[in-house]
Design an enzyme around this catalytic site. Structure first.
Site, PDB file in Angstrom:
ATOM      1  N   HIS A  17       0.849  -1.210   0.000  1.00  0.00           N
ATOM      2  CA  HIS A  17       0.000   0.000   0.000  1.00  0.00           C
ATOM      3  C   HIS A  17       0.879   1.253   0.000  1.00  0.00           C
ATOM      4  O   HIS A  17       0.630   2.199  -0.737  1.00  0.00           O
ATOM      5  CB  HIS A  17      -0.873   0.058   1.260  1.00  0.00           C
ATOM      6  N   LYS A  41     -18.376  -5.944   6.948  1.00  0.00           N
ATOM      7  CA  LYS A  41     -17.094  -6.632   6.835  1.00  0.00           C
ATOM      8  C   LYS A  41     -16.408  -6.687   8.197  1.00  0.00           C
ATOM      9  O   LYS A  41     -16.454  -5.721   8.957  1.00  0.00           O
ATOM     10  CB  LYS A  41     -16.218  -5.873   5.823  1.00  0.00           C
ATOM     11  N   ARG A  91      -1.899  -6.136  -8.456  1.00  0.00           N
ATOM     12  CA  ARG A  91      -0.796  -7.072  -8.233  1.00  0.00           C
ATOM     13  C   ARG A  91      -0.690  -8.057  -9.396  1.00  0.00           C
ATOM     14  O   ARG A  91       0.301  -8.128 -10.076  1.00  0.00           O
ATOM     15  CB  ARG A  91      -1.000  -7.834  -6.915  1.00  0.00           C
ATOM     16  N   SER A 129      -2.835  -7.739   2.957  1.00  0.00           N
ATOM     17  CA  SER A 129      -3.091  -7.568   4.390  1.00  0.00           C
ATOM     18  C   SER A 129      -3.475  -8.907   5.024  1.00  0.00           C
ATOM     19  O   SER A 129      -3.081  -9.209   6.155  1.00  0.00           O
ATOM     20  CB  SER A 129      -4.216  -6.559   4.626  1.00  0.00           C
TER      21      SER A 129
HETATM   22  O1  PNS Z   1      -8.687  -2.801   0.095  1.00  0.00           O
HETATM   23  P1  PNS Z   1      -9.986  -3.268  -0.502  1.00  0.00           P
HETATM   24  O2  PNS Z   1     -10.785  -4.035   0.532  1.00  0.00           O
HETATM   25  O3  PNS Z   1      -9.806  -4.016  -1.788  1.00  0.00           O
HETATM   26  O4  PNS Z   1     -10.819  -1.935  -0.853  1.00  0.00           O
HETATM   27  C1  PNS Z   1     -12.146  -2.021  -1.313  1.00  0.00           C
HETATM   28  C2  PNS Z   1     -12.753  -0.625  -1.432  1.00  0.00           C
HETATM   29  C3  PNS Z   1     -12.617   0.142  -0.146  1.00  0.00           C
HETATM   30  C4  PNS Z   1     -12.042   0.130  -2.533  1.00  0.00           C
HETATM   31  C5  PNS Z   1     -14.240  -0.797  -1.814  1.00  0.00           C
HETATM   32  O5  PNS Z   1     -14.838  -1.680  -0.910  1.00  0.00           O
HETATM   33  C6  PNS Z   1     -15.013   0.520  -1.796  1.00  0.00           C
HETATM   34  O6  PNS Z   1     -14.881   1.318  -2.688  1.00  0.00           O
HETATM   35  N1  PNS Z   1     -15.841   0.736  -0.735  1.00  0.00           N
HETATM   36  C7  PNS Z   1     -16.655   1.928  -0.609  1.00  0.00           C
HETATM   37  C8  PNS Z   1     -18.134   1.610  -0.904  1.00  0.00           C
HETATM   38  C9  PNS Z   1     -18.394   1.607  -2.402  1.00  0.00           C
HETATM   39  O7  PNS Z   1     -18.305   2.622  -3.069  1.00  0.00           O
HETATM   40  N2  PNS Z   1     -18.721   0.414  -2.921  1.00  0.00           N
HETATM   41  C10 PNS Z   1     -18.946   0.225  -4.330  1.00  0.00           C
HETATM   42  C11 PNS Z   1     -17.626   0.114  -5.084  1.00  0.00           C
HETATM   43  S1  PNS Z   1     -17.864  -0.509  -6.647  1.00  0.00           S
END
Ligand code: PNS
Length: 163
Positions: A17, A41, A91, A129
């Site tokens: 990150h 989550k 990745r 993570s």
């Molecule tokens: O590190 P991660 O868990 O891959 O991140 C996921 C993240 C935070 C980018 C995604 O869950 C997100 O954007 N959450 C905010 C809610 C949202 O907008 N959801 C729709 C996304 S398509």
């Protein structure tokens, strides 16, 4: 001013990150690292802890970034903050489908918002993570996986006294 959002769970932040965030900070005038708050989550570190870990890393690395939480939709959050881009690290091909789906969804929700993918540095290809949590949970050495300034806190929290 060009503003980008680097969203993620950061549960906890890893050197992968950190690599993406610091590269994004070189490209954009302002980078907001947005920690996702998702009540559905399960996180190992709560919102304040994840924020605090990121703050410690940003200070230690002298990173000029803003750290915030995103409670609703990322597309709305980006609009509110005046951001024109979402930056995500990619990745391997395994990330692609999920990331592509999110990028297209966000584009529909906010057509002004672009998702830019930065290829992860080769040495971080394997890093996540979840992997860090698993290694720390068994009392293993995570010093190559997370910034040094937060390694002890993560181990202390997750090793359950194994270290
Ligand atoms: O590190 P991660 O868990 O891959 O991140 C996921 C993240 C935070 C980018 C995604 O869950 C997100 O954007 N959450 C905010 C809610 C949202 O907008 N959801 C729709 C996304 S398509």
């Amino acid at each position: 001013m060009r503003i980008a959002v680097c969203p993620g769970s950061f549960d906890p932040v890893t050197i992968g990150h950190l690599d993406i965030i610091s590269r994004a900070a070189k490209i954009f005038d302002k980078v907001i690292v947005a920690i996702a708050v998702n009540p559905e989550k399960h996180f190992s570190f709560n919102e304040d802890e994840r924020k605090d870990l990121l703050r410690t890393v940003a200070k230690h690395e002298n990173l000029n970034i803003e750290i915030d939480t995103v409670e609703g939709l990322l597309a709305d959050y980006a609009k509110e903050k005046g951001a024109t881009a979402i930056i995500k690290g990619l990745r391997a091909m395994t990330d692609f489908e999920y990331e592509f789906q999110m990028a297209l969804t966000n584009k529909k929700l906010n057509p002004e918002l672009e998702t830019l993918f930065l290829a992860t540095s080769a040495e971080n290809m394997f890093l996540s993570s979840s992997m860090v949590k698993q290694v720390a949970g068994f009392g293993g050495d995570i010093s190559n996986f997370v910034p040094e300034c937060i390694a002890d806190r993560i181990i202390e929290r997750l090793s359950g006294g194994k270290k």
